[in-house]
Design a protein around this motif. Structure first.
Motif, PDB file in Angstrom:
ATOM      1  N   ASP A 140      15.668   6.375  -6.169  1.00 50.80           N
ATOM      2  CA  ASP A 140      14.256   6.057  -5.950  1.00 50.80           C
ATOM      3  C   ASP A 140      14.049   5.512  -4.537  1.00 50.80           C
ATOM      4  N   LEU A 141      14.957   4.649  -4.117  1.00 50.72           N
ATOM      5  CA  LEU A 141      14.863   4.059  -2.778  1.00 50.72           C
ATOM      6  C   LEU A 141      14.973   5.140  -1.708  1.00 50.72           C
ATOM      7  N   GLN A 142      15.893   6.078  -1.904  1.00 53.75           N
ATOM      8  CA  GLN A 142      16.034   7.183  -0.952  1.00 53.75           C
ATOM      9  C   GLN A 142      14.781   8.049  -0.927  1.00 53.75           C
ATOM     10  N   LEU A 174       4.547   5.383  -5.550  1.00 50.44           N
ATOM     11  CA  LEU A 174       4.737   5.282  -6.998  1.00 50.44           C
ATOM     12  C   LEU A 174       3.696   6.116  -7.744  1.00 50.44           C
ATOM     13  N   ALA A 175       2.463   6.098  -7.281  1.00 49.19           N
ATOM     14  CA  ALA A 175       1.411   6.885  -7.928  1.00 49.19           C
ATOM     15  C   ALA A 175       1.715   8.384  -7.838  1.00 49.19           C
ATOM     16  N   THR A 202       0.833  -1.208   0.000  1.00 53.50           N
ATOM     17  CA  THR A 202       0.000   0.000   0.000  1.00 53.50           C
ATOM     18  C   THR A 202       0.866   1.256   0.000  1.00 53.50           C
ATOM     19  N   LEU A 203       1.854   1.303   0.875  1.00 54.94           N
ATOM     20  CA  LEU A 203       2.736   2.466   0.953  1.00 54.94           C
ATOM     21  C   LEU A 203       3.535   2.658  -0.327  1.00 54.94           C
ATOM     22  N   ALA A 212       9.775   9.724   1.775  1.00 52.83           N
ATOM     23  CA  ALA A 212       8.314   9.789   1.780  1.00 52.83           C
ATOM     24  C   ALA A 212       7.740   9.073   3.005  1.00 52.83           C
ATOM     25  N   LEU A 213       8.337   7.965   3.385  1.00 51.25           N
ATOM     26  CA  LEU A 213       7.882   7.251   4.580  1.00 51.25           C
ATOM     27  C   LEU A 213       8.089   8.099   5.828  1.00 51.25           C
ATOM     28  N   GLY A 214       9.125   8.920   5.821  1.00 51.97           N
ATOM     29  CA  GLY A 214       9.409   9.785   6.954  1.00 51.97           C
ATOM     30  C   GLY A 214       8.272  10.737   7.273  1.00 51.97           C
ATOM     31  N   ALA A 215       7.492  11.097   6.259  1.00 47.51           N
ATOM     32  CA  ALA A 215       6.381  12.027   6.467  1.00 47.51           C
ATOM     33  C   ALA A 215       5.264  11.416   7.319  1.00 47.51           C
ATOM     34  N   TYR A 216       5.202  10.085   7.388  1.00 45.87           N
ATOM     35  CA  TYR A 216       4.172   9.424   8.182  1.00 45.87           C
ATOM     36  C   TYR A 216       4.486   9.472   9.685  1.00 45.87           C
ATOM     37  N   GLY A 217       5.761   9.663  10.021  1.00 47.86           N
ATOM     38  CA  GLY A 217       6.152   9.644  11.423  1.00 47.86           C
ATOM     39  C   GLY A 217       6.149   8.224  11.967  1.00 47.86           C
ATOM     40  N   GLY A 218       6.400   8.094  13.242  1.00 45.04           N
ATOM     41  CA  GLY A 218       6.360   6.791  13.912  1.00 45.04           C
ATOM     42  C   GLY A 218       7.251   5.734  13.286  1.00 45.04           C
ATOM     43  N   ILE A 219       6.744   4.520  13.266  1.00 41.04           N
ATOM     44  CA  ILE A 219       7.529   3.395  12.768  1.00 41.04           C
ATOM     45  C   ILE A 219       7.815   3.536  11.274  1.00 41.04           C
TER      46      ILE A 219
END
Length: 90
Positions: free
Chosen positions: A44-46, A31-32, A25-26, A51-58
């Motif tokens: 791309d991996l970086q 990608l979208a 899902t993430l 982008a995951l950092g924007a979610y915070g937490g784990i």
């Protein structure tokens, strides 16, 4: 380009911590937004890690892990051979 399949690596690493469904899902959401079909490079991996950092937490912690992994891949890849220069025949 790298010899490592960074797309599969991202799914595996994120899936191991957040579960395979959440990983898909993430990644699909990223990608979208990025208008990409897949992660192809360490850049791309970086970007996915950021982008995951924007979610915070784990998710943020997993994103940081992906960014470190990208750097490790880059440093492990052999540097391209420099082009041979013709020698002076003298």
């Amino acid at each position: 380009m790298t010899s490592v399949d960074v797309h599969a690596l991202a799914l595996e690493k994120v899936g191991r911590i957040l579960g395979p469904q959440r990983a898909r899902t993430l990644l699909q959401a990223f990608l979208a937004r990025s208008e990409k079909l897949a992660l192809a490079t360490t850049s791309d991996l970086q970007e996915f890690g950021e982008a995951l950092g924007a979610y915070g937490g784990i998710e943020q912690a997993v994103g940081a892990l992906l960014m470190v992994q990208a750097v490790l891949i880059e440093t492990a890849e052999p540097a391209p051979e420099p082009a041979a220069t013709p020698r002076d025949p003298r």
